[in-house]
Design a protein around this motif. Structure first.
Motif: not given
Length: 674
Positions: A7-30
């Protein structure tokens, strides 16, 4: 295959949003996951104020999630994105919170840890130690110290607001444009027709009403109606917007050769002046700091003047402060008479006006600029340089340095710079204000920022003796509430004094403040290191109180007390009188600021007295940097204590003609941001 809900929360101030590509990587102990594009078909992701959820499936078991990496890649045109937080629901049903509250700019990336506050000693895993170190290395390159003027506390190395790191910039630069705001204020006050009328004098005191906005039943209107009275003059040293100068007179200074005969008509206890001093009824305000400061010479058409008065006050039988003697310069002599309430009406009135003008200069440049704005900036820069986002002290302080570096950078850009707005209307413009700060650095000590100590040092601590000092009464309540809160937080993360001593990041933070903020001056009394939990709690109280309560006490009353020009003249256009019996009303009006300077002054005090849009007041922490229950409970107790103080102050102010509300917690912004 394991699946996570992100779940990703974007800010509510002016111009907080984006149309860019957003990528996520997870780093775990294994192991680490692949890069996953967070995107829903036929849906506008990451809009301002949005909370978006995504399912992320990984190829193999990752173990305990230690870090997440967010990357932003250009879609069409670059737009910055304000990420509030990410929440991860693991395949086992656990929820992990990753607070961010930062901007990701350009083709940027950000690596986040979960929200649990950790000291360096708590991090045993290499990858977490490395993340901590890298974050500080990056920040130290971004937040560099710079000397703006010799002898000043060091400030941020940025010439313009736009040069600052994006995370500490204002959401909208337009909102803090001083030129725009002052001009807008003059328009709102319907005084813009006078703003270019430099060198044009007013006709009389009543003429000042042409630029005075009457808001009935307000302090400013009461000041206009009563400013000439000795009781109103004395009251302002206790509860006006510069209530930090008055002190008990323990011994009459040799440079003020005042005698019982001079002042006996003001003394009500049938005692000599010396006996009144012994009984603790005489108080003094000495503007020695202004002695020899260069007056503003930026306008060749207008001569401007400064004085360095000494004002003696008396606590009468009603326990009210009244002035009993004023000498307008530091060296006694025939041409520097001591003015008295028994003198001719206009002699005494002009002497008081000179004191009010001197008080205005010390208030603006020292009490307000140096001792709240510049000091809070030092705390902010040191915090960003030495404390990683996972550190509990960073999480505690970040709300209290919000926009401070930005407002100060803007002030250096437009307000206090050479040919800035400060030069337009102020007698200390054109360099005098710089000399004042350089001098006042000698008196900027750690104990002078500890509120109870500062009150005691001036002999102003007895509530029985000095009953109407509301700045002291309310300030002590707020100080204690903050101190209780900081002690709670310190107690959660530091189990012993030894843990405090061994916290190298904390010690580096404290050392940065001493070395760069206080310029390594031993006499400042600022600690180079902190060795106990109790001292740490006090230190954090100084940081938070200075940024919130102290700034509120000396900033937001400026329109109330300074909008009636004769009560707080920003400049004087004739030198102080050198003899008695010669002052006329025409001479006083000719000495007071001209129409143009009066308007710029009024625009300034109006703009400076306004709260920010969406202001965050003391105890409000909408950004959840802390996620642990014990801290949230400490915050709830803090808010409850503050609510009690609000009620106490409201009750005290009931039916008061001059209510004192600047230190009511519901009127104290969290940080210096205006």
């Amino acid at each position: 295959m394991p699946s996570y809900t992100v779940t990703v929360a974007t800010g509510s101030q002016w111009f907080a949003g984006t149309d860019d590509y957003i990528y996520l990587s997870l780093v775990g102990s294994a192991g680490c996951s692949e890069k996953h594009l967070l995107d829903k078909p036929f849906y506008n992701d990451f809009e301002r104020g949005a909370v978006d959820s995504y399912d992320v499936t990984v190829d193999e078991e990752l173990g305990d999630i230690q870090l997440i990496k967010i990357e932003k890649r250009k879609y069409w045109i670059h737009d910055d994105w304000y990420l509030k937080y990410v929440t991860l629901k693991t395949p086992y049903g656990d929820y992990i919170e990753f607070p961010c509250y930062r901007w990701i700019t350009g083709e940027g990336e950000i690596v986040l840890r979960d929200g649990r506050a950790k000291l360096a000693r708590d991090d045993q895993i290499h990858i977490l130690k490395q993340h901590r170190r890298k974050e500080l290395e990056t920040r130290q390159k971004q937040y560099r110290w710079m000397e703006w003027n010799p002898g000043f506390p060091l400030s941020i190395d940025a010439k313009y607001h736009k040069d600052l790191p994006r995370d500490i910039q204002f959401d909208s630069e337009k909102g803090v444009d001083f030129v725009l705001n002052y001009s807008k204020a003059m328009e709102n006050l319907f005084i813009n027709c006078f703003m270019h009328m430099f060198q044009s004098s007013w006709n009389d005191f009543a003429d000042f009403e042409k630029i005075f906005v009457k808001i009935s039943n307000t302090i400013s209107e009461r000041v206009m109606n009563h400013w000439q009275e000795d009781l109103m003059f004395g009251y302002q040293f206790l509860n006006g917007c510069n209530p930090v100068l008055i002190q008990r007179c323990m011994k009459l200074p040799e440079k003020l050769p005042v005698t019982t005969e001079m002042v006996e008509c003001s003394l009500e206890r049938q005692l000599t002046l010396e006996q009144e001093v012994e009984q603790g009824n005489i108080f003094i305000v000495d503007f020695e700091l202004l002695d020899g400061i260069d007056a503003n010479k930026t306008d060749p058409c207008t001569l401007q003047f400064l004085a360095a008065p000494i004002c003696l006050l008396y606590k009468n039988l009603a326990n009210k402060m009244v002035p009993i003697a004023i000498q307008l310069n530091q060296v006694p002599g025939d041409e520097n008479p001591i003015f008295l309430p028994s003198d001719a009406k206009y002699d005494w009135l002009l002497a008081k006006i000179w004191v009010r003008s001197s008080d205005f200069h010390v208030h603006q440049t020292i009490t307000h600029l140096l001792r709240t704005h510049l000091v809070s900036e030092v705390f902010g820069i040191a915090m960003y340089r030495q404390l990683p986002a996972v550190h509990p002290i960073f999480k505690l302080l970040v709300a209290h340095v919000r926009f401070t570096i930005a407002i100060n950078t803007k002030a250096r850009e437009q307000l206090i710079c050479e040919y800035g707005l400060f030069d337009k209307a102020n007698a200390t413009g054109g360099g005098g204000h710089v000399q004042m700060v350089q001098r006042a650095m000698q008196d900027l000590t750690y104990t002078s920022l500890c509120f109870p100590e500062a009150i005691k040092a001036r002999g102003m601590d007895s509530t029985e003796d000095i009953p109407y000092y509301f700045y002291r009464d309310d300030g002590l309540l707020v100080w204690e509430a903050i101190k209780t809160f900081t002690a709670d937080v310190v107690g959660i993360y530091y189990e012993s004094d030894q843990v405090v001593v061994e916290d190298q990041e904390l010690q580096d933070f404290v050392k940065d403040i001493y070395v760069y903020g206080m310029r390594g001056k031993k006499a400042s009394g600022f600690p180079k290191s902190i060795k106990t939990k109790e001292k740490l709690s006090e230190y954090l109280t100084v940081v938070i109180f200075t940024a919130s309560a102290q700034h509120a006490a000396v900033n937001f009353g400026q329109y109330d007390w300074c909008s009636w020009i004769p009560n707080a003249p920003p400049t004087m256009r004739a030198p102080p009188p050198t003899a008695k019996g010669v002052v006329t009303i025409e001479q006083i009006v000719g000495t007071l600021p001209d129409r143009g300077r009066s308007c710029w002054h009024l625009g300034a005090v109006w703009a400076l007295s306004q709260f920010q849009e969406n202001e965050l007041f003391l105890g409000m922490y909408p950004e959840e940097h802390f996620i642990e229950k014990p801290v949230k409970e400490a915050m709830a107790r803090f808010r409850k204590n503050l609510d009690t103080i609000v009620s106490v102050i409201a009750e005290r102010n009931k039916n008061k003609k001059l209510p004192y509300y600047y230190l009511s917690p519901d009127r104290i912004p969290n940080s210096v941001a205006i």
